[in-house]
Design a protein around this motif. Sequence first.
Motif, PDB file in Angstrom:
ATOM      1  N   GLU A   1       0.910  -1.137   0.320  1.00 34.03           N
ATOM      2  CA  GLU A   1      -0.090   0.016   0.239  1.00 34.03           C
ATOM      3  C   GLU A   1       0.926   0.949  -0.175  1.00 34.03           C
ATOM      4  N   PHE A   2       1.802   0.931   0.281  1.00 27.77           N
ATOM      5  CA  PHE A   2       2.529   2.382   0.819  1.00 27.77           C
ATOM      6  C   PHE A   2       3.911   2.532  -0.022  1.00 27.77           C
ATOM      7  N   ASP A   3       4.086   1.749  -0.753  1.00 26.66           N
ATOM      8  CA  ASP A   3       5.615   1.736  -1.973  1.00 26.66           C
ATOM      9  C   ASP A   3       4.850   2.470  -3.071  1.00 26.66           C
ATOM     10  N   ASP A   4       3.716   2.823  -3.522  1.00 27.14           N
ATOM     11  CA  ASP A   4       3.312   3.078  -4.375  1.00 27.14           C
ATOM     12  C   ASP A   4       2.908   4.235  -4.044  1.00 27.14           C
ATOM     13  N   GLU A   5       2.821   4.897  -3.106  1.00 29.04           N
ATOM     14  CA  GLU A   5       1.930   5.873  -2.275  1.00 29.04           C
ATOM     15  C   GLU A   5       2.196   7.181  -2.902  1.00 29.04           C
ATOM     16  N   GLU A   6       1.746   8.033  -3.550  1.00 27.35           N
ATOM     17  CA  GLU A   6       1.374   9.448  -3.879  1.00 27.35           C
ATOM     18  C   GLU A   6       1.926  10.057  -3.173  1.00 27.35           C
ATOM     19  N   PRO A   7       2.478  11.634  -3.279  1.00 24.25           N
ATOM     20  CA  PRO A   7       2.535  12.065  -2.351  1.00 24.25           C
ATOM     21  C   PRO A   7       0.821  13.126  -1.756  1.00 24.25           C
ATOM     22  N   LEU A   8      -0.019  13.672  -1.277  1.00 29.55           N
ATOM     23  CA  LEU A   8      -1.127  14.043  -0.274  1.00 29.55           C
ATOM     24  C   LEU A   8      -1.161  15.351  -1.247  1.00 29.55           C
ATOM     25  N   PRO A   9      -2.098  15.995  -1.624  1.00 30.28           N
ATOM     26  CA  PRO A   9      -1.762  17.442  -2.855  1.00 30.28           C
ATOM     27  C   PRO A   9      -1.784  18.094  -1.064  1.00 30.28           C
ATOM     28  N   ALA A  10      -1.495  19.319  -1.828  1.00 30.63           N
ATOM     29  CA  ALA A  10      -1.492  20.694  -0.380  1.00 30.63           C
ATOM     30  C   ALA A  10      -3.239  20.994  -0.710  1.00 30.63           C
TER      31      ALA A  10
ATOM     32  N   ASP B   1      -7.175  26.692   0.542  1.00 29.17           N
ATOM     33  CA  ASP B   1      -8.031  26.719  -0.669  1.00 29.17           C
ATOM     34  C   ASP B   1      -8.928  26.059  -1.286  1.00 29.17           C
ATOM     35  N   LYS B   2      -9.895  26.930  -0.979  1.00 31.54           N
ATOM     36  CA  LYS B   2     -11.864  26.618  -1.212  1.00 31.54           C
ATOM     37  C   LYS B   2     -11.959  25.545  -2.044  1.00 31.54           C
ATOM     38  N   ASN B   3     -10.541  25.390  -3.158  1.00 31.67           N
ATOM     39  CA  ASN B   3     -11.260  24.464  -4.572  1.00 31.67           C
ATOM     40  C   ASN B   3     -10.092  23.580  -4.123  1.00 31.67           C
ATOM     41  N   ALA B   4      -9.427  23.162  -3.135  1.00 34.22           N
ATOM     42  CA  ALA B   4      -8.667  21.847  -3.149  1.00 34.22           C
ATOM     43  C   ALA B   4      -9.583  21.466  -2.956  1.00 34.22           C
TER      44      ALA B   4
END
Length: 591
Positions: A512-521, A581-584
């Motif tokens: 699950e974590f090897d291919d984890e992408e960074p969380l968006p800001a 960010d309201k659009n995030a």
Amino acid sequence: MSWGTELWDQFDNLEKHTQWGIDILEKYIKFVKERTDIELSYAKQLRNLSKKYQPKKNSKEEEEYKYTACKAFLSTLNEMNDYAGQHEVISENMTSQITVDLMRYVQELKQERKSNFHDGRKAQQHIETCWKQLESSKRRFERDCKEADRAQQYFEKMDADINVTKADVEKARQQAQLRHQMAEDSKADYSSILQRFNQEQWEYYHTHIPNIFQKIQEMEERRIVRIGESMKTYAEVDRQVIPIIGKCLDGIVKAAESIDQKNDSQLVVEAYKSGFEPPGDIEFEDYTQPMKRTVSENSLSSSKEGKPELKFGGKSRGKLWPFIKKNKSPKQQKEPLSHRFNEFMTSKPKIHCFRSLKRGLSLKLGATPEDFSNLPPEQRRKKLQQKVDDLNKEIQKETDQRDAITKMKDVYLKNPQMGDPASLDHKLAEVTQNIERLRLETQKFEAWLAEVEGRLPARSEQARRQSGMYDGQTHQTVTNCAQDRESPDGSYTEEQSQESELKVLATDFDDEFDDEEPLPAIGTCKALYTFEGQNEGTISVVEGEMLSVIEEDKGDGWTRIRRNEDEEGYVPTSYVEVYLDKNAKGAKTYI
């Protein structure tokens, strides 16, 4: 002492004094009316105050009133409500017993005063009329006497004059006799009027005026007595409610004395007890004996006795334990695995295993587990018990309804004219289905409750055995990680067997974590103060520094941030000013 004899000549002053007495009475009435208005206003304010601090129904505030101190406060509010009612009683009694009564009496007093002084003025006018008649008869008598005297002198003069004829003398004599007769008549009339005036005057000063003034005096004395009685009533109205007000105050004192600090402390225990056992002692690590050191931050190795090695992040290069701060500096000093594990188990807030992460994500989406498995054991037991009790109440309610319908159907069968028994079959079937559904649901929650109640002692003993035994019992320590640890969002994991947890640790983290992408800001933040992140999972910030926000505060007081795509971790929410960010995706919308 009588005003008729002592004040026979003070008619005008008595008139002014009695008017002043009525003004005083009206002033007192106004005073009482204002007092009643104050009492009503005070009572209204007390009621509003009591209502303001009453707990709102079906709110968290209502749950707080299970503590004895809060119950005492609620009793105080209720007593203050009764206290306000007594002030309303004061206002009502003063209005009915004083204000209304005195206003009616003032009107009667004004009429009586008007009648008495009208009689006095009438007597004054009569005596004045008699005096005028006396003066008129006196002046007429005086004038007739003078006319008779002049006529007599003229006759004597004519009689002495030898040149005057006898006829002229006779005429003068007759004129003198006529005037003399008129003077006698005027004298008699004056004497009669004088006697009558003296009689009227005596009756005026010794009968009429004393009687009128006596009535005025009695009227004034009644007014004085009446205002005195009203003042007594004023005091009695207050005195009558003193015992009830005393009972209200006694109720407040009794409520205060009913406060039990030990009971409140026990309620706090029942409300927040998790059911976990505190960790045991940490075993001594003997560094004098050779042991295999860890060569990777992302792998857990056994001692050199040949125990199985568990690796996390085999495919990732420099991959971190979930959400632990990154630092790409090659000169970072390696710490002993036991130290890192100790910080891993004690630092807060961070998510310690993938199961916690999954449960945290489910809570973020607003999905509360039906079995309350997100709660600590003791709190879960209480919630399940409450749910079972509620379901039993619903079952009892539906059962009573079914019995009532059954009785009604029997009545219809015995007396068909009262209704059709078949019309109740649908309702009876519906109620029966509801009862069966509620019973099945009750059995489900009772099973969960039995599971929790049967698990708590064993788990407590297991926690005592496993505490501080990482080197000798790696798989048990990993199980502890998977069970009963708190993540930053406040969720708890379920207890699982050691084998399933080993599987999670050996496979889930790699997969699950090897291919984890960074969380968006989802926004940015500005550091308001400098924070030294000393625990794993936290990040140090400097006052004024701008960073990216990747996870909001979930109620635990921590916000997850990122710096330059390299480092991320948690900082206290109070240390930063967040700009979302309201659009995030995932960002809240503030109105």
